[in-house]
Design a protein around this motif. Structure first.
Motif, PDB file in Angstrom:
ATOM      1  N   LYS A  11     -10.924 -34.291  24.163  1.00 26.23           N
ATOM      2  CA  LYS A  11     -10.784 -32.923  23.660  1.00 26.23           C
ATOM      3  C   LYS A  11      -9.535 -32.830  22.787  1.00 26.23           C
ATOM      4  O   LYS A  11      -8.447 -33.234  23.192  1.00 26.23           O
ATOM      5  CB  LYS A  11     -10.683 -31.951  24.832  1.00 26.23           C
ATOM      6  N   TYR A  12      -9.708 -32.285  21.611  1.00 26.84           N
ATOM      7  CA  TYR A  12      -8.614 -32.161  20.644  1.00 26.84           C
ATOM      8  C   TYR A  12      -7.552 -31.186  21.128  1.00 26.84           C
ATOM      9  O   TYR A  12      -7.856 -30.065  21.532  1.00 26.84           O
ATOM     10  CB  TYR A  12      -9.198 -31.690  19.307  1.00 26.84           C
ATOM     11  N   LEU A  13      -6.282 -31.626  21.085  1.00 29.87           N
ATOM     12  CA  LEU A  13      -5.155 -30.775  21.476  1.00 29.87           C
ATOM     13  C   LEU A  13      -4.350 -30.280  20.284  1.00 29.87           C
ATOM     14  O   LEU A  13      -3.666 -29.276  20.378  1.00 29.87           O
ATOM     15  CB  LEU A  13      -4.211 -31.542  22.408  1.00 29.87           C
ATOM     16  N   GLY A  14      -4.381 -31.030  19.182  1.00 34.10           N
ATOM     17  CA  GLY A  14      -3.572 -30.685  18.013  1.00 34.10           C
ATOM     18  C   GLY A  14      -2.932 -31.948  17.466  1.00 34.10           C
ATOM     19  O   GLY A  14      -3.380 -33.053  17.728  1.00 34.10           O
ATOM     20  N   ARG A  15      -1.843 -31.765  16.723  1.00 35.97           N
ATOM     21  CA  ARG A  15      -1.120 -32.908  16.162  1.00 35.97           C
ATOM     22  C   ARG A  15       0.294 -32.945  16.705  1.00 35.97           C
ATOM     23  O   ARG A  15       0.886 -31.903  16.966  1.00 35.97           O
ATOM     24  CB  ARG A  15      -1.091 -32.822  14.632  1.00 35.97           C
ATOM     25  N   ASP A  16       0.815 -34.169  16.827  1.00 40.82           N
ATOM     26  CA  ASP A  16       2.192 -34.313  17.297  1.00 40.82           C
ATOM     27  C   ASP A  16       3.170 -34.147  16.139  1.00 40.82           C
ATOM     28  O   ASP A  16       2.763 -33.854  15.006  1.00 40.82           O
ATOM     29  CB  ASP A  16       2.380 -35.636  18.043  1.00 40.82           C
ATOM     30  N   SER A  17       4.449 -34.350  16.393  1.00 38.75           N
ATOM     31  CA  SER A  17       5.463 -34.139  15.362  1.00 38.75           C
ATOM     32  C   SER A  17       5.391 -35.155  14.222  1.00 38.75           C
ATOM     33  O   SER A  17       5.999 -34.958  13.182  1.00 38.75           O
ATOM     34  CB  SER A  17       6.867 -34.154  15.986  1.00 38.75           C
ATOM     35  N   ASP A  19       2.402 -35.891  12.966  1.00 40.61           N
ATOM     36  CA  ASP A  19       1.124 -35.507  12.370  1.00 40.61           C
ATOM     37  C   ASP A  19      -0.050 -36.360  12.845  1.00 40.61           C
ATOM     38  O   ASP A  19      -1.072 -36.450  12.187  1.00 40.61           O
ATOM     39  CB  ASP A  19       1.211 -35.505  10.836  1.00 40.61           C
ATOM     40  N   ARG A  20       0.113 -37.024  14.000  1.00 39.20           N
ATOM     41  CA  ARG A  20      -0.977 -37.817  14.578  1.00 39.20           C
ATOM     42  C   ARG A  20      -1.854 -36.908  15.429  1.00 39.20           C
ATOM     43  O   ARG A  20      -1.340 -36.116  16.230  1.00 39.20           O
ATOM     44  CB  ARG A  20      -0.429 -38.939  15.455  1.00 39.20           C
ATOM     45  N   PRO A  21      -3.186 -37.019  15.309  1.00 39.48           N
ATOM     46  CA  PRO A  21      -4.077 -36.243  16.161  1.00 39.48           C
ATOM     47  C   PRO A  21      -3.915 -36.653  17.631  1.00 39.48           C
ATOM     48  O   PRO A  21      -3.783 -37.836  17.944  1.00 39.48           O
ATOM     49  CB  PRO A  21      -5.471 -36.604  15.656  1.00 39.48           C
ATOM     50  N   VAL A  22      -3.935 -35.648  18.497  1.00 38.74           N
ATOM     51  CA  VAL A  22      -3.734 -35.866  19.932  1.00 38.74           C
ATOM     52  C   VAL A  22      -4.930 -35.281  20.685  1.00 38.74           C
ATOM     53  O   VAL A  22      -5.397 -34.183  20.376  1.00 38.74           O
ATOM     54  CB  VAL A  22      -2.423 -35.204  20.409  1.00 38.74           C
ATOM     55  N   TYR A  23      -5.383 -36.019  21.694  1.00 41.05           N
ATOM     56  CA  TYR A  23      -6.554 -35.642  22.489  1.00 41.05           C
ATOM     57  C   TYR A  23      -6.240 -35.815  23.968  1.00 41.05           C
ATOM     58  O   TYR A  23      -5.328 -36.539  24.337  1.00 41.05           O
ATOM     59  CB  TYR A  23      -7.748 -36.549  22.142  1.00 41.05           C
ATOM     60  N   GLU A  51       2.783 -37.247  27.329  1.00 42.88           N
ATOM     61  CA  GLU A  51       3.255 -36.025  26.681  1.00 42.88           C
ATOM     62  C   GLU A  51       2.658 -35.892  25.285  1.00 42.88           C
ATOM     63  O   GLU A  51       2.459 -36.887  24.593  1.00 42.88           O
ATOM     64  CB  GLU A  51       4.778 -36.045  26.571  1.00 42.88           C
ATOM     65  N   LEU A  52       2.432 -34.663  24.865  1.00 35.35           N
ATOM     66  CA  LEU A  52       1.885 -34.392  23.542  1.00 35.35           C
ATOM     67  C   LEU A  52       2.724 -35.049  22.446  1.00 35.35           C
ATOM     68  O   LEU A  52       2.196 -35.636  21.511  1.00 35.35           O
ATOM     69  CB  LEU A  52       1.795 -32.880  23.290  1.00 35.35           C
ATOM     70  N   ASP A  53       4.040 -34.973  22.563  1.00 32.45           N
ATOM     71  CA  ASP A  53       4.926 -35.538  21.544  1.00 32.45           C
ATOM     72  C   ASP A  53       5.478 -36.913  21.919  1.00 32.45           C
ATOM     73  O   ASP A  53       6.378 -37.416  21.259  1.00 32.45           O
ATOM     74  CB  ASP A  53       6.069 -34.587  21.230  1.00 32.45           C
ATOM     75  N   GLY A  54       4.939 -37.525  22.982  1.00 33.16           N
ATOM     76  CA  GLY A  54       5.392 -38.855  23.367  1.00 33.16           C
ATOM     77  C   GLY A  54       4.980 -39.897  22.331  1.00 33.16           C
ATOM     78  O   GLY A  54       4.031 -39.709  21.579  1.00 33.16           O
ATOM     79  N   GLU A  55       5.715 -40.991  22.272  1.00 29.71           N
ATOM     80  CA  GLU A  55       5.382 -42.074  21.350  1.00 29.71           C
ATOM     81  C   GLU A  55       4.078 -42.736  21.775  1.00 29.71           C
ATOM     82  O   GLU A  55       3.767 -42.784  22.967  1.00 29.71           O
ATOM     83  CB  GLU A  55       6.504 -43.120  21.347  1.00 29.71           C
TER      84      GLU A  55
END
Length: 80
Positions: A11-17, A19-23, A51-55
């Motif tokens: 499920k799509y969550l958005g993009r990280d800092s 600009d990578r797509p996150v699911y 984490e959404l913004d994790g590497e």
């Protein structure tokens, strides 16, 4: 362990800092597409500390559990 006919829903969550797509999958694991170019196969990695913004961490291809699993992006894969 997933069987050969398993489907993994992301499920799509958005993009990280960066600009990578996150699911996120049904088990709550966060995945990043580190090569989201249109026309290329998704290159999915876990996210550090989930984490959404994790590497980006470990690539899906390195988990035996995900071998031969079909990935379905909900609602769709986000590409550049």
């Amino acid at each position: 362990m997933m069987d050969k006919a398993a489907i993994l829903h992301l499920k799509y969550l958005g993009r990280d800092s960066w600009d990578r797509p996150v699911y996120i999958d049904d088990e709550g694991i966060i995945w990043k597409d580190v090569d989201p170019r249109a026309g290329r196969r998704a290159n999915l990695c876990t996210s550090a500390n989930n984490e959404l913004d994790g590497e980006p961490d470990t690539g899906m291809k390195y988990f035996e559990k995900y071998q031969n699993v079909s990935v379905v992006f909900v609602p769709a894969r986000d590409t550049w």
